[in-house]
Design a protein around this motif. Structure first.
Motif, PDB file in Angstrom:
ATOM      1  N   ARG A  10      48.764 -14.326  86.551  1.00  0.00           N
ATOM      2  CA  ARG A  10      49.991 -13.695  86.353  1.00  0.00           C
ATOM      3  C   ARG A  10      51.160 -14.619  86.622  1.00  0.00           C
ATOM      4  O   ARG A  10      52.073 -14.419  85.603  1.00  0.00           O
ATOM      5  N   SER A  11      51.213 -15.796  87.239  1.00  0.00           N
ATOM      6  CA  SER A  11      52.326 -16.891  87.224  1.00  0.00           C
ATOM      7  C   SER A  11      52.398 -17.506  85.920  1.00  0.00           C
ATOM      8  O   SER A  11      53.214 -17.804  85.177  1.00  0.00           O
ATOM      9  N   LEU A  12      50.981 -17.909  85.559  1.00  0.00           N
ATOM     10  CA  LEU A  12      50.929 -18.656  84.058  1.00  0.00           C
ATOM     11  C   LEU A  12      51.257 -17.677  83.059  1.00  0.00           C
ATOM     12  O   LEU A  12      51.829 -18.028  81.801  1.00  0.00           O
ATOM     13  N   LYS A  13      51.050 -16.374  83.076  1.00  0.00           N
ATOM     14  CA  LYS A  13      51.452 -15.517  82.063  1.00  0.00           C
ATOM     15  C   LYS A  13      52.748 -15.497  81.786  1.00  0.00           C
ATOM     16  O   LYS A  13      53.451 -14.977  80.700  1.00  0.00           O
ATOM     17  N   GLU A  14      53.539 -15.720  82.921  1.00  0.00           N
ATOM     18  CA  GLU A  14      55.013 -15.829  82.744  1.00  0.00           C
ATOM     19  C   GLU A  14      55.437 -16.946  82.020  1.00  0.00           C
ATOM     20  O   GLU A  14      56.674 -17.019  81.368  1.00  0.00           O
ATOM     21  N   GLY A  15      54.839 -18.062  82.073  1.00  0.00           N
ATOM     22  CA  GLY A  15      55.060 -19.412  81.355  1.00  0.00           C
ATOM     23  C   GLY A  15      54.474 -20.549  81.826  1.00  0.00           C
ATOM     24  O   GLY A  15      53.776 -20.331  83.060  1.00  0.00           O
ATOM     25  N   PRO A  16      54.502 -21.853  81.367  1.00  0.00           N
ATOM     26  CA  PRO A  16      53.853 -22.794  81.941  1.00  0.00           C
ATOM     27  C   PRO A  16      54.362 -23.285  83.386  1.00  0.00           C
ATOM     28  O   PRO A  16      55.588 -23.014  83.587  1.00  0.00           O
ATOM     29  N   LYS A  17      53.786 -23.862  84.103  1.00  0.00           N
ATOM     30  CA  LYS A  17      54.236 -23.888  85.501  1.00  0.00           C
ATOM     31  C   LYS A  17      53.715 -25.214  85.879  1.00  0.00           C
ATOM     32  O   LYS A  17      52.638 -25.718  85.644  1.00  0.00           O
ATOM     33  N   GLU A  61      43.322 -13.974  77.186  1.00  0.00           N
ATOM     34  CA  GLU A  61      42.231 -13.016  77.317  1.00  0.00           C
ATOM     35  C   GLU A  61      41.915 -12.260  78.580  1.00  0.00           C
ATOM     36  O   GLU A  61      41.764 -11.240  79.047  1.00  0.00           O
ATOM     37  N   ARG A  62      41.734 -13.440  79.449  1.00  0.00           N
ATOM     38  CA  ARG A  62      41.359 -13.146  80.930  1.00  0.00           C
ATOM     39  C   ARG A  62      42.293 -12.301  81.442  1.00  0.00           C
ATOM     40  O   ARG A  62      41.987 -11.433  82.438  1.00  0.00           O
ATOM     41  N   ALA A  63      43.526 -12.784  81.308  1.00  0.00           N
ATOM     42  CA  ALA A  63      44.763 -12.147  81.840  1.00  0.00           C
ATOM     43  C   ALA A  63      45.397 -11.000  81.386  1.00  0.00           C
ATOM     44  O   ALA A  63      46.456 -10.825  81.745  1.00  0.00           O
ATOM     45  N   ALA A  64      44.846 -10.381  80.388  1.00  0.00           N
ATOM     46  CA  ALA A  64      45.311  -9.526  79.359  1.00  0.00           C
ATOM     47  C   ALA A  64      45.706  -8.235  79.954  1.00  0.00           C
ATOM     48  O   ALA A  64      46.749  -7.633  79.652  1.00  0.00           O
ATOM     49  N   SER A  65      44.903  -7.732  81.330  1.00  0.00           N
ATOM     50  CA  SER A  65      45.502  -6.442  81.819  1.00  0.00           C
ATOM     51  C   SER A  65      46.313  -6.823  83.066  1.00  0.00           C
ATOM     52  O   SER A  65      46.917  -5.988  83.642  1.00  0.00           O
ATOM     53  N   LEU A  66      46.746  -8.073  83.217  1.00  0.00           N
ATOM     54  CA  LEU A  66      47.937  -8.338  84.101  1.00  0.00           C
ATOM     55  C   LEU A  66      49.269  -8.602  83.597  1.00  0.00           C
ATOM     56  O   LEU A  66      49.436  -8.835  82.356  1.00  0.00           O
ATOM     57  N   LEU A  67      50.054  -7.979  84.250  1.00  0.00           N
ATOM     58  CA  LEU A  67      51.515  -8.251  84.011  1.00  0.00           C
ATOM     59  C   LEU A  67      52.099  -9.519  84.263  1.00  0.00           C
ATOM     60  O   LEU A  67      51.680 -10.276  85.421  1.00  0.00           O
ATOM     61  N   PRO A  68      53.044 -10.135  83.557  1.00  0.00           N
ATOM     62  CA  PRO A  68      53.633 -11.491  84.001  1.00  0.00           C
ATOM     63  C   PRO A  68      54.298 -11.442  85.189  1.00  0.00           C
ATOM     64  O   PRO A  68      54.476 -10.265  85.810  1.00  0.00           O
ATOM     65  N   ARG A  69      54.196 -12.427  86.106  1.00  0.00           N
ATOM     66  CA  ARG A  69      54.474 -12.401  87.317  1.00  0.00           C
ATOM     67  C   ARG A  69      56.120 -11.939  87.612  1.00  0.00           C
ATOM     68  O   ARG A  69      57.137 -12.207  86.817  1.00  0.00           O
TER      69      ARG A  69
END
Length: 342
Positions: A10-17, A61-69
């Motif tokens: 979810r951290s990475l779904k927010e953007g590159p870190k 695809e794996r993080a599709a169900s997660l909200l961005p952090r």
């Protein structure tokens, strides 16, 4: 999906870190975190480029169900505590610490922000552990003694500190401002040098090897009266939940009950401590990953929880007398952020 993987994705779904940002936004100990991050890289879920980690298409695809952090912590207070009532004391403390000694890596030193120091002062005040109390601090590179003395509220403050530079600095400032602090040079591996069970409050930020924790907390047990308060910092960076479990068992064996845990209550910024290549080159974490991380760190990744315990009976130390002062005092397989001796 394991919650630690959820935290990373979810951290990475927010953007590159960066490595440091990711480390700060999760709470697995550093060795486990690195192993998990390596597994995600090897599985093609995460990729690394230009100093940052990001999700691959498979990762998205794996993080599709997660909200961005989302940041859900209050930006205006420290764990619910404000020290505005101590504004004059804080201003004095800010002046007192000018010219302080920088960390000596051989002693695993690193000090927290001035505001975090005073958040601790506010917490002690709320719990009744400041006014009229006899306080012992074991290890004071944070110069907490000067902060407590700035309030004028404790009855006495004593510091036991291994680093002569810090002992001399505290003594000089105390004499200059009539603060009444007693600072003594002392290595926790040596026998406890003061009258036992004479203090009402004991505060320390121990090294996080199991040996070091056992010794340091035992010195607190020797110092405190029945009903006394033991305060110490502990991270999830260098201590797994199994180590936390062992620490809780130590506390129970010594006659303490945990009354409060303030999570991520204190930060130790690289910039304030002048942590540079020399610091990171002496830690194991620098060698855990197969990629180089840009420095300085872009996050205050080393944060500790602040724990308060109370002695429900006369404390019983697990360690008395002298112990061997060796690398095991500072290092175990989890203390990946602790500098090695040179």
């Amino acid at each position: 999906m394991h919650r630690y993987e959820v935290q990373i994705l979810r951290s990475l779904k927010e953007g590159p870190k960066s490595f440091w940002k990711l480390l700060d936004e999760q709470d697995e100990h550093i060795k486990g975190f690195v192993e998990r991050l390596k597994a995600l890289l090897e599985a093609g879920v995460v990729e690394y480029s230009d100093g940052k980690f990001s999700l691959t298409p498979l990762g998205e695809e794996r993080a599709a169900s997660l909200l961005p952090r989302k940041d859900v912590r209050c930006p205006h207070c420290q764990g619910g505590y404000t020290f505005s009532v101590f504004s004059e004391a804080f201003a004095l403390y800010h002046r007192l610490v000018e010219g302080r000694p920088l960390p000596n890596l051989d002693y695993d030193q690193g000090f927290m922000t001035e505001s975090d120091v005073f958040s601790r002062v506010a917490f002690l005040y709320e719990r009744g552990d400041l006014e009229g109390q006899d306080i012992l601090i074991l290890g004071d590179d944070d110069l907490l003694s000067l902060a407590l003395a700035s309030t004028g509220l404790p009855r006495s403050i004593t510091v036991l500190e291994v680093d002569r530079r810090i002992v001399e600095f505290i003594t000089r400032r105390s004499q200059e401002h009539n603060l009444g602090i007693t600072a003594l040079e002392y290595n926790a591996a040596s026998p406890y040098p003061l009258k036992e069970h004479a203090f009402s409050v004991f505060i320390t930020d121990p090294v996080e090897s199991e040996k070091g924790l056992r010794i340091t907390l035992s010195r607190g047990a020797q110092a405190l009266k029945r009903g006394g308060a033991l305060y110490f910092g502990l991270t999830t960076i260098e201590s797994s939940w199994h180590k936390w479990y062992n620490v809780e068992r130590m506390l129970l064996e010594m006659g303490f009950v945990v009354t409060d845990i303030l999570r991520r209550f204190s930060a130790y910024p690289d910039s304030d401590n002048h942590f540079d290549e020399e610091f990171y080159d002496r830690t194991m974490m620098r060698r855990l990953m197969d990629v180089e991380f840009p420095l300085p760190a872009d996050a205050d990744w080393f944060r500790s929880s602040f724990i308060r315990c109370e002695a429900v009976e006369e404390p019983r130390p697990l360690v008395v007398g002298e112990v061997v002062f060796d690398t095991d005092f500072y290092l175990d397989e989890e203390t990946m952020a602790t500098p090695k001796f040179v």
